[in-house]
Design an enzyme around this catalytic site. Structure first.
Site, PDB file in Angstrom:
ATOM      1  N   LYS A   1     -16.898  49.753  -5.081  1.00 13.97           N
ATOM      2  CA  LYS A   1     -16.007  49.747  -3.919  1.00 13.97           C
ATOM      3  C   LYS A   1     -14.535  49.813  -4.372  1.00 13.97           C
ATOM      4  O   LYS A   1     -14.239  49.633  -5.562  1.00 13.97           O
ATOM      5  CB  LYS A   1     -16.292  48.494  -3.084  1.00 13.97           C
TER       6      LYS A   1
ATOM      7  N   TYR B   1     -22.519  52.613   7.135  1.00  9.68           N
ATOM      8  CA  TYR B   1     -22.702  51.226   7.606  1.00  9.68           C
ATOM      9  C   TYR B   1     -23.121  51.165   9.078  1.00  9.68           C
ATOM     10  O   TYR B   1     -22.855  50.147   9.734  1.00  9.68           O
ATOM     11  CB  TYR B   1     -21.418  50.435   7.378  1.00  9.68           C
TER      12      TYR B   1
ATOM     13  N   PHE C   1     -17.181  41.967  11.754  1.00  9.40           N
ATOM     14  CA  PHE C   1     -16.401  42.365  10.579  1.00  9.40           C
ATOM     15  C   PHE C   1     -16.420  43.879  10.345  1.00  9.40           C
ATOM     16  O   PHE C   1     -15.822  44.368   9.381  1.00  9.40           O
ATOM     17  CB  PHE C   1     -16.904  41.632   9.324  1.00  9.40           C
TER      18      PHE C   1
ATOM     19  N   ARG D   1     -21.894  40.570  -8.768  1.00  3.05           N
ATOM     20  CA  ARG D   1     -21.041  39.839  -7.821  1.00  3.05           C
ATOM     21  C   ARG D   1     -20.805  38.400  -8.271  1.00  3.05           C
ATOM     22  O   ARG D   1     -19.735  37.831  -8.020  1.00  3.05           O
ATOM     23  CB  ARG D   1     -21.657  39.894  -6.421  1.00  3.05           C
TER      24      ARG D   1
ATOM     25  N   ASN E   1     -16.423  42.381  -2.284  1.00  2.00           N
ATOM     26  CA  ASN E   1     -17.553  42.101  -3.186  1.00  2.00           C
ATOM     27  C   ASN E   1     -17.897  43.252  -4.127  1.00  2.00           C
ATOM     28  O   ASN E   1     -18.997  43.329  -4.665  1.00  2.00           O
ATOM     29  CB  ASN E   1     -18.770  41.586  -2.406  1.00  2.00           C
TER      30      ASN E   1
ATOM     31  N   HIS F   1     -21.661  48.240  -3.881  1.00  2.00           N
ATOM     32  CA  HIS F   1     -22.732  48.469  -2.897  1.00  2.00           C
ATOM     33  C   HIS F   1     -24.002  48.884  -3.633  1.00  2.00           C
ATOM     34  O   HIS F   1     -23.939  49.609  -4.625  1.00  2.00           O
ATOM     35  CB  HIS F   1     -22.353  49.599  -1.925  1.00  2.00           C
TER      36      HIS F   1
ATOM     37  N   GLU G   1     -28.884  57.135   2.117  1.00  2.12           N
ATOM     38  CA  GLU G   1     -27.533  57.033   1.558  1.00  2.12           C
ATOM     39  C   GLU G   1     -27.258  58.134   0.536  1.00  2.12           C
ATOM     40  O   GLU G   1     -26.160  58.703   0.506  1.00  2.12           O
ATOM     41  CB  GLU G   1     -27.341  55.644   0.933  1.00  2.12           C
TER      42      GLU G   1
HETATM   43  P1  DAT Z   1     -24.940  44.136   1.157  1.00  2.00           P
HETATM   44  O1  DAT Z   1     -23.674  44.864   0.748  1.00  2.00           O
HETATM   45  O2  DAT Z   1     -25.256  43.008   0.231  1.00  2.00           O
HETATM   46  O3  DAT Z   1     -26.109  45.074   1.373  1.00  2.00           O
HETATM   47  P2  DAT Z   1     -24.733  43.998   4.054  1.00  2.00           P
HETATM   48  O4  DAT Z   1     -25.398  45.329   4.095  1.00  2.00           O
HETATM   49  O5  DAT Z   1     -25.308  42.913   4.918  1.00  2.00           O
HETATM   50  O6  DAT Z   1     -24.656  43.426   2.568  1.00  2.00           O
HETATM   51  O7  DAT Z   1     -23.206  44.147   4.461  1.00  2.00           O
HETATM   52  C1  DAT Z   1     -22.460  45.250   3.984  1.00  2.00           C
HETATM   53  C2  DAT Z   1     -21.106  44.757   3.545  1.00  2.00           C
HETATM   54  O8  DAT Z   1     -20.430  44.199   4.670  1.00  2.00           O
HETATM   55  C3  DAT Z   1     -21.135  43.622   2.518  1.00  2.00           C
HETATM   56  O9  DAT Z   1     -21.277  44.099   1.209  1.00  2.00           O
HETATM   57  C4  DAT Z   1     -19.823  42.964   2.753  1.00  2.00           C
HETATM   58  C5  DAT Z   1     -19.608  43.105   4.249  1.00  2.00           C
HETATM   59  N1  DAT Z   1     -20.061  41.886   4.923  1.00  2.00           N
HETATM   60  C6  DAT Z   1     -21.327  41.493   5.147  1.00  2.00           C
HETATM   61  N2  DAT Z   1     -21.379  40.308   5.791  1.00  2.00           N
HETATM   62  C7  DAT Z   1     -20.077  39.962   5.995  1.00  2.00           C
HETATM   63  C8  DAT Z   1     -19.443  38.852   6.605  1.00  2.00           C
HETATM   64  N3  DAT Z   1     -20.140  37.854   7.157  1.00  2.00           N
HETATM   65  N4  DAT Z   1     -18.083  38.841   6.623  1.00  2.00           N
HETATM   66  C9  DAT Z   1     -17.361  39.834   6.082  1.00  2.00           C
HETATM   67  N5  DAT Z   1     -17.905  40.925   5.479  1.00  2.00           N
HETATM   68  C10 DAT Z   1     -19.236  40.983   5.442  1.00  2.00           C
HETATM   69 MG    MG Z   2     -26.438  46.531   2.793  1.00  2.00          MG
END
Ligand code: DAT
Ligand code: MG
Length: 174
Positions: A35, A75, A83, A128, A138, A141, A152
Site C-alpha cells: 500500500k 474494495y 471507513f 503487519r 497497515n 493487502h 483481484e
Molecule cells: P484485510 O486488508 O485484512 O483483508 P479487510 O478486507 O476487512 O481487511 O479491510 C480492508 C482494509 O480496510 C484493511 O486492510 C484496512 C481497512 N480497514 C478494515 N477495517 C477497518 C476499520 N475498522 N477501520 C479503519 N480501516 C479499516
Molecule cells: Mg480484505
C-alpha cells in the site's frame, strides 16, 4: 573429484512428475499489494523478500497509481462501511506495488504472513506485526480466498502482464 552433483534439482528422489490436479494446486495465485504507506516507508523490498524466501514464485509485478474507480471495485464489499471513503483516499494517496505470487497454498499462507487486519492484533514475525501500528495504515493487502484472488488479479493485471516460467527452485520446494 569423482562426485557428481546436479543443479537441476533432486530428480533422483522425486522421479515421478506430479499429476494434473497436484500441479494445479502448486499454481495457486494470490494478489499482494504494498500500500502507499509501505511504498513511502521503504518496505517494498522487505515484503518481496519474505514472499521470495518463503518459496513463492513472482509471476507479475508493477507500480501503479490506482484510480478511485479501480480501488472502489477492489474494495466493493466494504462500500457500506464507515471507513470506506478514508480507505479509498488512503489507497489513492500514492503509488502501490501490485504483485501476483504463485505456489501451494499461496492465498492462505499469504494471509498468515500478513498477520491480522489490525496490526495491534498481529503477531510479531508477521508483516503487519513487524512493520506497522494502525489499522488505517497497515501497509499491505493480500487476497482472502482463491475466489477473491482470481477477481483481484483480473482487476489489477491484464493476462499478458502475467508471465509463465519454471522456477529453477521448483523441484527443491515440492
Ligand atoms: P484485510 O486488508 O485484512 O483483508 P479487510 O478486507 O476487512 O481487511 O479491510 C480492508 C482494509 O480496510 C484493511 O486492510 C484496512 C481497512 N480497514 C478494515 N477495517 C477497518 C476499520 N475498522 N477501520 C479503519 N480501516 C479499516
Ligand atoms: Mg480484505
Amino acid at each position: 573429484m569423482g562426485s557428481v552433483s546436479s543443479a537441476a534439482g533432486p530428480t533422483a528422489v522425486c522421479a515421478e512428475a506430479p499429476s494434473a490436479p497436484v500441479m494445479a494446486a502448486l499454481k495457486e495465485r494470490t494478489f499482494i499489494a504494498v500500500k502507499p504507506d509501505g511504498v513511502q516507508r521503504g518496505i517494498i523490498g522487505e515484503i518481496i523478500k519474505r514472499f521470495e524466501q518463503k518459496g513463492f514464485k513472482l509471476v507479475g509485478m508493477k507500480m501503479v497509481q490506482a484510480s478511485e474507480d479501480l480501488l472502489m471495485q477492489h474494495y466493493i464489499d466494504l462500500k457500506e462501511r464507515p471507513f470506506f471513503p478514508t480507505l479509498i483516499n488512503y489507497m489513492s494517496s500514492g503509488p502501490v506495488v501490485a504483485m501476483v505470487w504463485e505456489g501451494k497454498g499461496a492465498v492462505k499462507t499469504g494471509r498468515v504472513m500478513l498477520g491480522e487486519t489490525d496490526p495491534a492484533k498481529s503477531s510479531p514475525g508477521t508483516i503487519r506485526g513487524d512493520y506497522c501500528i494502525d489499522v488505517g495504515k497497515n501497509i499491505i493487502h493480500g487476497s482472502d480466498s482463491v475466489e477473491s484472488a482470481n477477481k483481484e488479479i483480473s482487476l489489477w493485471f491484464k493476462d499478458e502482464e502475467l508471465v509463465t516460467y519454471t522456477s529453477c527452485a521448483f523441484s527443491w520446494l515440492y
